[in-house]
Design an enzyme around this catalytic site. Structure first.
Site, short mmCIF file in Angstrom:
data_model
loop_
_atom_site.label_atom_id
_atom_site.label_comp_id
_atom_site.label_asym_id
_atom_site.label_seq_id
_atom_site.Cartn_x
_atom_site.Cartn_y
_atom_site.Cartn_z
CG HIS A 1 -1.68 -1.22 1.46
ND1 HIS A 1 -2.90 -1.50 0.88
CD2 HIS A 1 -1.35 -2.32 2.20
CE1 HIS A 1 -3.30 -2.70 1.28
NE2 HIS A 1 -2.37 -3.23 2.07
CB SER B 1 12.97 21.99 -16.02
OG SER B 1 12.33 23.25 -16.13
CD GLU C 1 8.08 11.52 -15.74
OE1 GLU C 1 8.07 12.28 -16.73
OE2 GLU C 1 8.30 11.92 -14.59
CE LYS D 1 11.22 19.82 -12.13
NZ LYS D 1 10.55 18.80 -11.36
#
Ligand code: ARG
Length: 486
Positions: A150, A271, A284, A277
């Site tokens: 979880h 970024s 992804e 970043k």
């Protein structure tokens, strides 16, 4: 070229709508090899004469160097190759190439040749990725990490255990591709349009020349079915979901909040505005591309389920999803492998997270079980200790005897024993004591790493054997062609 009974040609927009030429670029070479084997079989069975065979083979050899990306009015690669051949050697010889076959068995052949190669490549990439996981696991057999259920801390574990769980999932993926291969590697050629032919061909011999294990016997089945392609995309979709889940874990663990690992710069993106970043875009994208492959699976299933038996042109739409699936799966695996080889593991943060929580609670409870206390009772006792430790913001082992005595009031428990257990149970002692098969126990890691390494070697030999078999058959075909056109 085929429009013998049709009065009018296709308009520009219709031709563009109908044509599969762009997608067929992926199968050009297979189509030519298939045609060479087919005409050699026709010659060996006295269906065409040596003079014509020589012309066709020479023409096809020449076409191997053709640029098929040029504009053409052909509907597909099969029509284009035949028309170019006829243009080159004339209709008397060139017109014999398509004896006793149809584009329906021809395209099925090309697809099978293409995806059996892709299957072998995927199996090899899978083996390389599994090897990277197992090697990393070997390095981290004593790297402590919290295990989550979880997304909440559950038990203390070892990083190798986590990595091996994905190695095992990828072994199952490997096995899915490995067994699907036998169903892909059957020759449909010679089935004709649907019902076979009156010409005495030898389908087994064409199959052998092209490295197939046998033939798809029933000609209706051979031209209609794409179930092998569904299996291939389904295996790909399952594999991608596994890669997607690793990607999910790694992107969470690379956040500043977790800082369990750092991805090598070449697998991250910056970024455009925030100079600090380092985004896990590549991971992804594996997640995003997984949805695309699931889309390909849905697409092929919904195409096939509405078709009557026998070839229908809808089947042409299946091919680009197949090529897209191969390309995505192979790239995703290559990327995952290099990413695993370059990843930086932050052992300290992993261990700290495991020690900060109450992850040894279950191990402690099990220790009481060894002293003949029922598990349910011991669950209650340790639950009370966790509550007390949480309240006073300390670890269980830091609780004083007095504190334990106070919270245990009313419980029938041997205080001395409980204190001894609390003080002797650490994250490391828990991992040493964990002995059940397949657990996070230290001894189990050693055993599993060795076992998985051996498993890689076994599959590796078989996968190599398969690609060598194809290579040998195609080399022999090539030699045969060279001798025949001499
Ligand atoms: N381009 C077609 C395909 O990819 C080849 C088979 C065409 N057969 C036919 N009967 N129209 O499926």
């Amino acid at each position: 070229m085929y429009r013998s009974r049709l009065g009018k040609n296709l308009g520009k927009i219709t031709l563009d709508y109908v044509s599969s030429l762009n997608d067929d670029i992926q199968i050009v070479m297979y189509d030519i090899l298939g045609s060479q084997a087919h005409v050699i079989m026709l010659y060996e069975n006295k269906i065409i004469v040596k003079k014509d065979l020589k012309k066709i083979l020479t023409g096809l050899e020449f076409l191997k160097k053709e640029n098929f990306r040029k504009k053409s009015s052909s509907e597909d690669i099969h029509e284009l190759i035949e028309s170019l051949l006829i243009k080159k050697i004339g209709i008397d010889a060139g017109g014999k190439m398509h004896t006793a076959r149809s584009r329906n068995d021809q395209v099925a052949l090309d697809i099978r040749m293409k995806i059996r190669d892709d299957t072998n490549i995927i199996c090899q990439c899978l083996l390389d990725t599994i090897k990277s996981l197992v090697k990393l696991a070997k390095k981290h057999q004593e790297t402590i990490v919290p295990l989550y259920t979880h997304l909440q801390q559950a038990q203390v574990g070892l990083f190798s255990h986590y990595l091996l769980s994905y190695a095992d999932a990828l072994f199952r993926d490997l096995d899915r591709f490995y067994t699907t291969y036998d169903r892909i590697n059957e020759n449909p050629l010679g089935a004709g349009p649907i019902g076979g032919t009156s010409i005495m061909i030898d389908r087994q011999s064409t199959g052998k020349m092209l490295g197939f294990n046998g033939i798809v016997e029933n000609s209706i089945d051979a031209t209609t079915t794409r179930d092998f392609a569904i299996e291939y995309i389904a295996a790909s979709a399952i594999l991608m979901t596994n890669l997607s889940r690793i990607s999910k874990d790694f992107s969470i663990w690379s956040t500043s909040e977790f800082s369990f690992l750092e991805l090598s710069d070449e697998f991250t993106s910056p970024s455009s505005v925030m100079p600090q970043k380092k985004n896990p875009d590549i991971l992804e994208l594996t997640r995003g591309k997984t949805s695309q492959i699931i889309g390909n699976l849905t697409s092929i299933l919904s195409t096939i389920q509405v078709l009557p038996s026998g070839y229908s042109r809808d089947l042409q739409q299946v091919n680009p999803s197949l090529w897209d699936t191969s390309h995505t799966v192979i790239s995703a695996l290559l990327i995952m492998e290099s990413m695993l080889n370059t990843i930086i593991i932050n052992k300290k943060n992993m261990q700290k997270a495991a020690e900060d929580g109450y992850l040894i609670a279950l191990d402690l409870a099990e220790k009481l079980v060894h002293h003949d206390i029922s598990f349910r009772k011991s669950h209650q006792i340790i639950g009370i200790l966790v509550k007390a430790a949480h309240k006073s913001r300390k670890s269980i082992s830091a609780l004083t005897k007095l504190e334990v005595k106070n919270v245990m009031k009313g419980e029938k428990v041997n205080l001395e024993l409980l204190m001894k257990l609390i003080q002797s149970t650490t994250v490391m002692s828990s991992l040493n004591d964990r002995k059940s098969q397949g657990s996070s126990g230290i001894s189990e890691q050693k055993r599993m790493v060795i076992h998985r390494m051996k498993k890689i070697d076994i599959y590796q030999k078989e996968v190599k054997k398969r690609s060598n078999n194809i290579q040998n058959s195609l080399d022999n075909l090539n030699k045969k062609v060279k001798t025949l056109i001499k």
